[in-house]
Every structure is written in C-alpha cells, then in structure tokens.
Write a protein that holds these residues in place. Structure first.
Motif, PDB file in Angstrom:
ATOM      1  N   HIS A 274      -7.351   5.414 -12.387  1.00  0.00           N
ATOM      2  CA  HIS A 274      -9.040   5.210 -11.214  1.00  0.00           C
ATOM      3  C   HIS A 274      -9.839   4.083 -12.330  1.00  0.00           C
ATOM      4  N   ARG A 275     -10.535   2.556 -11.415  1.00  0.00           N
ATOM      5  CA  ARG A 275     -10.659   1.412 -12.305  1.00  0.00           C
ATOM      6  C   ARG A 275     -11.920   2.113 -12.757  1.00  0.00           C
ATOM      7  N   LYS A 276     -13.457   3.130 -12.339  1.00  0.00           N
ATOM      8  CA  LYS A 276     -14.792   3.224 -13.227  1.00  0.00           C
ATOM      9  C   LYS A 276     -14.554   4.546 -13.273  1.00  0.00           C
ATOM     10  N   LYS A 277     -13.722   5.328 -14.128  1.00  0.00           N
ATOM     11  CA  LYS A 277     -13.155   7.153 -14.354  1.00  0.00           C
ATOM     12  C   LYS A 277     -11.936   6.768 -14.625  1.00  0.00           C
ATOM     13  N   SER A 278     -11.933   6.196 -16.562  1.00  0.00           N
ATOM     14  CA  SER A 278     -10.508   6.388 -16.970  1.00  0.00           C
ATOM     15  C   SER A 278     -10.426   7.133 -16.946  1.00  0.00           C
ATOM     16  N   ASN A 279     -10.739   8.319 -16.857  1.00  0.00           N
ATOM     17  CA  ASN A 279      -9.388   9.131 -17.508  1.00  0.00           C
ATOM     18  C   ASN A 279      -9.089  10.272 -16.385  1.00  0.00           C
ATOM     19  N   PHE A 280      -9.130   9.592 -15.155  1.00  0.00           N
ATOM     20  CA  PHE A 280      -8.652  10.440 -13.796  1.00  0.00           C
ATOM     21  C   PHE A 280      -7.175   9.944 -13.566  1.00  0.00           C
ATOM     22  N   PRO A 281      -6.200  10.038 -14.208  1.00  0.00           N
ATOM     23  CA  PRO A 281      -5.084   9.722 -14.192  1.00  0.00           C
ATOM     24  C   PRO A 281      -4.400   9.648 -12.519  1.00  0.00           C
ATOM     25  N   VAL A 282      -3.283   8.381 -12.164  1.00  0.00           N
ATOM     26  CA  VAL A 282      -2.899   8.542 -10.911  1.00  0.00           C
ATOM     27  C   VAL A 282      -1.394   8.092 -10.599  1.00  0.00           C
ATOM     28  N   ALA A 283      -0.724   8.668 -10.218  1.00  0.00           N
ATOM     29  CA  ALA A 283       0.515   7.749  -9.689  1.00  0.00           C
ATOM     30  C   ALA A 283       0.124   6.891  -8.188  1.00  0.00           C
ATOM     31  N   ILE A 284       0.946   5.217  -8.498  1.00  0.00           N
ATOM     32  CA  ILE A 284       0.925   4.466  -7.366  1.00  0.00           C
ATOM     33  C   ILE A 284       1.828   3.970  -7.264  1.00  0.00           C
ATOM     34  N   LYS A 285       2.426   4.592  -6.104  1.00  0.00           N
ATOM     35  CA  LYS A 285       3.856   4.408  -5.466  1.00  0.00           C
ATOM     36  C   LYS A 285       3.991   2.936  -5.110  1.00  0.00           C
ATOM     37  N   SER A 286       4.345   2.135  -5.187  1.00  0.00           N
ATOM     38  CA  SER A 286       5.249   0.910  -4.672  1.00  0.00           C
ATOM     39  C   SER A 286       5.779   0.813  -4.198  1.00  0.00           C
ATOM     40  N   ILE A 287       6.456  -0.092  -2.710  1.00  0.00           N
ATOM     41  CA  ILE A 287       6.821  -0.083  -1.751  1.00  0.00           C
ATOM     42  C   ILE A 287       6.751  -1.855  -1.480  1.00  0.00           C
ATOM     43  N   THR A 288       7.712  -2.560  -2.344  1.00  0.00           N
ATOM     44  CA  THR A 288       8.232  -4.312  -0.971  1.00  0.00           C
ATOM     45  C   THR A 288       8.312  -3.924   0.313  1.00  0.00           C
ATOM     46  N   LYS A 289       7.419  -4.970   1.402  1.00  0.00           N
ATOM     47  CA  LYS A 289       7.500  -5.411   1.862  1.00  0.00           C
ATOM     48  C   LYS A 289       9.362  -5.392   3.038  1.00  0.00           C
ATOM     49  N   LYS A 290       9.719  -5.896   1.800  1.00  0.00           N
ATOM     50  CA  LYS A 290      11.148  -6.448   1.672  1.00  0.00           C
ATOM     51  C   LYS A 290      12.116  -5.005   2.568  1.00  0.00           C
ATOM     52  N   SER A 291      11.551  -3.860   1.352  1.00  0.00           N
ATOM     53  CA  SER A 291      12.525  -3.468   2.035  1.00  0.00           C
ATOM     54  C   SER A 291      11.902  -2.210   2.764  1.00  0.00           C
ATOM     55  N   LEU A 292      11.041  -2.500   2.842  1.00  0.00           N
ATOM     56  CA  LEU A 292      10.226  -1.590   4.028  1.00  0.00           C
ATOM     57  C   LEU A 292      11.100  -1.587   5.112  1.00  0.00           C
ATOM     58  N   ALA A 293      11.478  -2.844   5.896  1.00  0.00           N
ATOM     59  CA  ALA A 293      12.059  -3.000   7.105  1.00  0.00           C
ATOM     60  C   ALA A 293      12.499  -2.172   7.418  1.00  0.00           C
ATOM     61  N   LYS A 294      13.569  -1.788   5.842  1.00  0.00           N
ATOM     62  CA  LYS A 294      14.856  -1.147   6.102  1.00  0.00           C
ATOM     63  C   LYS A 294      14.207   0.437   6.011  1.00  0.00           C
TER      64      LYS A 294
ATOM     65  N   CYS B  53      -4.155   4.662   0.543  1.00  0.00           N
ATOM     66  CA  CYS B  53      -3.129   4.024   1.074  1.00  0.00           C
ATOM     67  C   CYS B  53      -3.873   2.234   0.876  1.00  0.00           C
ATOM     68  N   LYS B  54      -2.845   1.097   0.147  1.00  0.00           N
ATOM     69  CA  LYS B  54      -3.059   0.263   0.716  1.00  0.00           C
ATOM     70  C   LYS B  54      -2.769  -0.994   0.990  1.00  0.00           C
ATOM     71  N   GLU B  55      -2.287  -2.784   1.224  1.00  0.00           N
ATOM     72  CA  GLU B  55      -1.509  -2.970   1.015  1.00  0.00           C
ATOM     73  C   GLU B  55      -1.693  -4.703   0.448  1.00  0.00           C
ATOM     74  N   SER B  56      -0.889  -4.972   0.094  1.00  0.00           N
ATOM     75  CA  SER B  56      -0.925  -6.320  -0.099  1.00  0.00           C
ATOM     76  C   SER B  56      -0.237  -7.357   0.481  1.00  0.00           C
ATOM     77  N   GLN B  57       0.138  -8.530   0.471  1.00  0.00           N
ATOM     78  CA  GLN B  57       0.987  -9.290   1.242  1.00  0.00           C
ATOM     79  C   GLN B  57       2.260  -8.957   1.815  1.00  0.00           C
ATOM     80  N   HIS B  58       3.240  -8.250  -0.254  1.00  0.00           N
ATOM     81  CA  HIS B  58       4.296  -8.046  -0.645  1.00  0.00           C
ATOM     82  C   HIS B  58       4.375  -6.689  -0.682  1.00  0.00           C
ATOM     83  N   ASN B  59       3.391  -5.149  -0.739  1.00  0.00           N
ATOM     84  CA  ASN B  59       3.240  -3.920  -0.998  1.00  0.00           C
ATOM     85  C   ASN B  59       2.625  -3.482   0.084  1.00  0.00           C
TER      86      ASN B  59
END
Ligand SMILES: Nc1ncnc2c1ncn2[C@@H]1O[C@H](COP(=O)(O)OP(=O)(O)OP(=O)(O)O)[C@@H](O)[C@H]1O
Length: 93
Positions: free
Chosen positions: A28-48, A77-83
């Motif tokens: 977490h950006r404001k709570k440095s002692n709050f660890p998370v797992a962030i799964k990143s999927i490219t939109k290219k592979s999303l199509a499949k 859940c968040k999205e960027s241009q490619h992920n």
C-alpha cells in the motif's frame, strides 16, 4: 516504482508467473507495512484469455465476500493502457 491505484510495486519484486499473468510483491502506498500481491496481465494476452480472466475476477469477488482467513481477498482491480492489474492479499508460506 509502478503505481496501481493506492498500491505500488517494483518490477524487481517478481513473485511468479502463471498462464497469462506475472505477479509482483507490492505494498500500500500510504501503509508500507501492508504487503500485497499485484497480478499484472497484458491486454495483448487478455485477448486470448478474456473468458478465463472474467471467471477469475468473478470467483475472487465471490470468495472475498466470505471473509475467510484461508481465502485470498481481492483488494482492487485497475487498468492502464496496456495492462490489467488485480491487487490481492499477499499469501506467505
Ligand atoms: N496472492 C498471492 N500471494 C502470493 N503469491 C501469489 C499470489 N497470487 C499468485 N502468487 C504467485 O504467483 C504465481 C503465479 O500466479 P498466477 O495466479 O498468475 O498463476 P497460477 O495460479 O500459478 O497458474 P494459472 O495461470 O494456470 O492460473 C503463483 O504460482 C504464486 O507463486
């Protein structure tokens, strides 16, 4: 640092990868002692694998409702241009 909403991760902190995603250890950006797992999927592979991802998000949301200690909660859940990003509780062990 890569920013995903209220969370962030460093590209060096790769935990693993699956069929259509890479997973990073983040926090977490404001709570440095709050660890998370962030799964990143490219939109290219999303199509499949769009159906697969849709099912995974649905299942994760349903399981998160259970608030069970043995079930990983989906935090965001968040999205960027490619992920698309799924932010989850970090499982250790
Ligand atoms: N919430 C989490 N906490 C800690 N590590 C995780 C978490 N989610 C995934 N990982 C790690 O990242 C790896 C890849 O996960 P991912 O969900 O992309 O694929 P998978 O479940 O292993 O396989 P598949 O892509 O076939 O579903 C996992 O094997 C695990 O080591």
């Amino acid at each position: 640092m890569e920013i995903v909403g209220d969370y962030e991760y460093n590209n060096k902190d790769l935990i693993g990868h699956g069929a259509f995603a890479v997973v990073f250890k983040g926090r977490h950006r404001k709570k440095s002692n709050f660890p998370v797992a962030i799964k990143s999927i490219t939109k290219k592979s999303l199509a499949k694998s769009q159906n697969l991802l849709g099912k995974e998000i649905k299942i994760l949301k349903e399981l998160t409702e259970l608030h069970h200690e043995n079930v990983v909660a989906l935090l965001d859940c968040k999205e960027s241009q490619h992920n698309v990003y799924l932010v989850m509780e970090l499982c250790i062990g």
